[in-house]
Design an enzyme around this catalytic site. Structure first.
Site, short mmCIF file in Angstrom:
data_model
loop_
_atom_site.label_atom_id
_atom_site.label_comp_id
_atom_site.label_asym_id
_atom_site.label_seq_id
_atom_site.Cartn_x
_atom_site.Cartn_y
_atom_site.Cartn_z
N ASN A 429 0.89 -1.17 0.00
CA ASN A 429 0.00 0.00 0.00
C ASN A 429 0.92 1.22 0.00
OD1 ASN A 429 -1.74 2.08 0.49
ND2 ASN A 429 -2.35 1.40 2.55
N LYS A 431 0.28 4.26 -0.29
CA LYS A 431 -0.30 5.45 0.37
C LYS A 431 -0.03 6.69 -0.49
CE LYS A 431 -0.05 3.18 4.82
NZ LYS A 431 0.15 3.25 6.24
N HIS A 516 -9.38 1.45 5.02
CA HIS A 516 -8.10 1.62 5.70
C HIS A 516 -8.27 2.56 6.88
CE1 HIS A 516 -3.93 2.57 6.51
NE2 HIS A 516 -3.62 1.45 5.84
N GLU A 518 -6.59 4.91 7.95
CA GLU A 518 -6.34 6.33 7.67
C GLU A 518 -7.56 6.97 7.00
OE1 GLU A 518 -2.70 5.49 5.67
OE2 GLU A 518 -1.82 4.91 7.59
N GLU A 587 -5.21 -4.69 10.58
CA GLU A 587 -4.14 -3.71 10.78
C GLU A 587 -4.37 -2.97 12.09
OE1 GLU A 587 -2.35 -2.63 6.63
OE2 GLU A 587 -3.77 -1.11 7.27
N GLY A 593 3.00 2.11 10.85
CA GLY A 593 4.02 3.14 10.68
C GLY A 593 4.72 3.53 11.96
N SER A 633 3.76 -2.27 10.44
CA SER A 633 5.20 -2.43 10.67
C SER A 633 5.69 -3.83 10.32
CB SER A 633 5.57 -2.06 12.11
OG SER A 633 5.25 -0.72 12.35
P1 13P Z 1 3.32 0.15 7.75
O1 13P Z 1 3.74 -1.16 7.15
O2 13P Z 1 4.10 1.32 7.27
O3 13P Z 1 3.21 0.08 9.25
O4 13P Z 1 1.82 0.41 7.23
C1 13P Z 1 0.88 -0.57 7.27
C2 13P Z 1 -0.31 -0.14 6.50
O5 13P Z 1 -1.03 0.77 6.88
C3 13P Z 1 -0.61 -0.85 5.27
O6 13P Z 1 -1.88 -0.57 4.82
#
Ligand code: 13P
Length: 671
Positions: A429, A431, A516, A518, A587, A593, A633
């Site tokens: 992803n 982003k 997601h 976010e 997640e 992150g 992560s």
């Molecule tokens: P990270 O792998 O950067 O923690 O992000 C995970 C994520 O949100 C994938 O959709």
């Protein structure tokens, strides 16, 4: 050097606890007797009732503590527990050494008998070693992988619990005491008969109005005189030192207070001894066994005695209840307990030599009484090969260590067979991190890295809208699938800035991330919106990668499963047929992150929970076939452990998907 000292301390402390737990488990009745001595001495007599449970508990606890320390698992907790234990026991053993209220502490049961001072110094050494281990905890060696250890722990504890059970229900699996088949009781008791007979004195202690008094056997007060029986005391005959290093002085008295040890043990024929350390607490279940053996002994002209503690009231009650006609002999209670761990139990002598001993249920009475003793195995020494038994205990304890790997192999085979049905997927992803050119370059780099490689999972990249079409083109001819990071909840119209699912599909993309965290957080996406998006995606032939996950507080306050279940409700509006097309991604928001990964156990727990929830809503088959990815992560370093979990079918990767070098190891984690 420091490390070596630490490892030696670990082996010493762990090994000592293992040994002391083990020998207590082998002889739980002996351990319970010792504990009874302790609690009575410290005025906690009410605990004596619980002594058997305490003995089991202590044996299992010490053994478990030994395992954790020996194998270096959960170091902080178990070293602290070990320290606390030693802080209680060291002063206690100092007290024992100074005042000698019990003559040996019983740390190692009857297997290794230490004097009270030896025990105290042993504890000092252990205490120092534990303190050292606590200070140098980081160097304590962890010998086994966590799962391996967990398997071994349960297996070893099972063996120890089984030993406790055998020791409680029958006789100890290994008899550490001197009264064993093949040993001459005559020699043990009458090493120097003349001396023994002269000096042994048998006292009975009674209490009335708070006053205790000792009586010789011929001056015991009447039952109705108000004196209550308390205990007996024997002034020892010199006796013999035997294999346990103690002086044994079995002295037998008859009802007239005559020392009949020589008379009884000089019998050159067979002698049945019904042994009961205390007739008041003797098990009365198997009276037929006693009666039949008594009748048989009389028929065959063998001697038959009941050897017990001199408690006239208990003896007359027993005789009245059981109709006992046999002769009662009296001996020191502790000595009888040393002779046999069951109450009652039998010992058969021939020419003063112990042939065998057994609890009542261990004797095959019909077989024994069917022939003359001299013509059958009950009339011979039934030796117990202690070395063999020690070997077996170690074999049982050690073999599970080696069983783990083959069992795990079989388990993996089965697990992978089950897993085959659902797809393994590693999805990136990106982003809001890549321009068109960067995105295309990244896609091309990934394509090149994968070219010619055996890839064991589906690989997907979900890119910003502006690059979806170009990336689809860039990866043509490769295994890589492409997706968008979102789509509109509407099909078309005046929604400036939005991108509809059919537009995504028109680029050749096959996937779309929905829900997601976010988007939930910054764009207020809720279940109602997500249900629309899901329907849009499915109607346009896109595979939704539907994200769920809790925030930190929800993990901490324990509501995370309800939260996830609530998010899954959006999916549960789908028909079974549509649901089967969805990929779920767990997640945990606190892990995205942040560098914090859910441990593989935490992730597995939630994945299994999600799968069970799907099974409940639809059915087990759909649940088994749904791919559930982990995100948060996830990196090359932790992917193998995460993907090894039975319910984790791959990853949804953020940061690590932005470079070929960091994304590839995650794909390669699927071996
Ligand atoms: P990270 O792998 O950067 O923690 O992000 C995970 C994520 O949100 C994938 O959709």
């Amino acid at each position: 050097m420091k490390k070596l000292v630490t490892v030696l301390c670990q082996l010493l402390v762990g090994g000592t606890f293992l040994l002391s737990g083990l020998v207590k488990a082998i002889d739980p009745v002996g351990t319970a007797l010792k504990l009874t001595e302790y609690v009575q001495h410290f005025g906690l007599g009410f605990l004596a009732e619980l002594s058997t449970a305490l003995a089991w508990g202590l044996a299992l606890f010490e053994f478990a503590l030994g395992l954790f320390i020996f194998f270096g698992q959960h170091r902080r907790l178990f070293l602290t527990l070990g320290l606390l234990l030693m802080l209680v026991f060291t002063p206690l053993t100092l007290y024992l050494a100074l005042y000698n209220p019990v003559d040996d502490c019983g740390c190692f049961g009857d297997a290794i008998v230490l004097t009270n001072w030896q025990t105290f110094w042993k504890n000092i050494v252990l205490l120092i070693a534990i303190v050292w281990l606590i200070f140098d905890r980081k160097n304590v060696a962890g010998w086994l992988a966590k799962d391996w250890y967990a398997f071994y722990f349960y297996a070893a504890m099972f063996v120890v619990a089984a030993l406790c059970f055998v020791g409680s229900q029958h006789l100890p699996f290994i008899d550490f005491r001197p009264y064993r088949p093949g040993v001459s009781l005559r020699q043990l008791a009458l090493g120097e008969p003349a001396q023994g007979e002269q000096s042994a004195q048998y006292f009975v202690i009674y209490e009335k109005d708070g006053i205790r008094q000792e009586f010789l056997l011929d001056s015991i007060p009447d039952e109705d005189s108000g004196w209550e029986f308390v205990d007996t005391r024997i002034v020892e005959a010199p006796g013999n030192r035997s294999s346990d290093g103690k002086t044994h002085s079995l002295v037998l008295f008859d009802a007239a207070d005559q020392n009949v040890t020589t008379e009884v043990l000089s019998d050159t024929g067979y002698v049945f001894l019904l042994l009961s350390p205390d007739l008041r607490t003797a098990d009365e279940h198997d009276m037929d066994c006693i009666d039949n053996l008594y009748e048989y002994a009389m028929q065959e002209g063998h001697a038959f005695y009941c050897v017990t503690l001199n408690d006239p009231q208990a003896v007359s009650r027993w005789s009245y209840r059981t109709g006992a006609e046999y002769r009662f002999l009296y001996a020191d209670q502790q000595e009888i307990e040393t002779m046999i761990r069951s109450n009652p139990g039998f010992m058969l002598l021939h020419d003063g030599v112990i042939l065998w001993k057994s609890n009542l249920s261990g004797i095959d009475v019909p077989a024994l009484t069917s022939a003359k003793l001299s013509e059958q195995s009950y009339g011979q020494i039934r030796p117990i090969n202690r070395k063999k038994r020690v070997f077996w205990i170690f074999a049982w304890l050690i073999s599970p260590l080696f069983l783990y790997l083959p069992l795990q192999f079989i388990y993996k085979l089965i697990k992978n067979k089950n897993k085959k049905m659902r797809k393994k997927i590693v999805a990136g992803n990106w982003k809001m991190n890549t321009t068109l050119q960067e995105g295309v370059a990244l896609a091309e780099g990934l394509k090149a890295a994968l070219a010619g490689k055996k890839v064991n999972c589906d690989v997907v990249v979900c890119t910003p809208f502006i690059s979806v079409a170009s990336v689809v083109k860039a990866v043509e001819g490769s295994v890589i699938g492409v997706g968008a990071e979102d789509c509109s909840e509407h099909d078309k119209g005046a929604y400036t800035g939005e991108v509809a699912a059919n537009m995504v599909a028109s680029t050749g993309a096959k996937y779309v991330i929905l829900g997601h965290s976010e988007r939930r957080q910054y764009h207020g996406e809720n279940n109602a919106i997500l249900v629309n998006k899901l329907n849009q995606a499915l109607a346009n032939g896109l595979t939704p990668i539907f994200c769920v996950g809790e925030v930190k507080e929800e993990r901490e306050n324990g509501t995370f499963k309800q939260v996830i279940e609530g998010q899954m409700e959006a999916l549960y509006t789908l028909s079974a047929e549509d649901f089967a097309k969805v990929i779920v991604a767990y997640e945990p928001v606190w892990a995205i992150g942040t560098g914090l990964t859910a441990t593989s156990d935490q992730a597995q727990e939630v994945h299994a929970f999600i799968r069970a929830s799907i099974a409940k809503k639809y059915n087990a088959e759909i649940a088994d076939n749904t791919s559930i990815l982990y995100g948060g992560s996830c990196k090359g370093s932790n992917a193998p452990e995460l993907f090894a979990q039975p319910d984790i079918d791959g990853g949804l990767i953020g940061g690590a998907a932005l470079k070929v070098d960091t994304f590839m190891p995650i794909i390669e984690a699927w071996k």
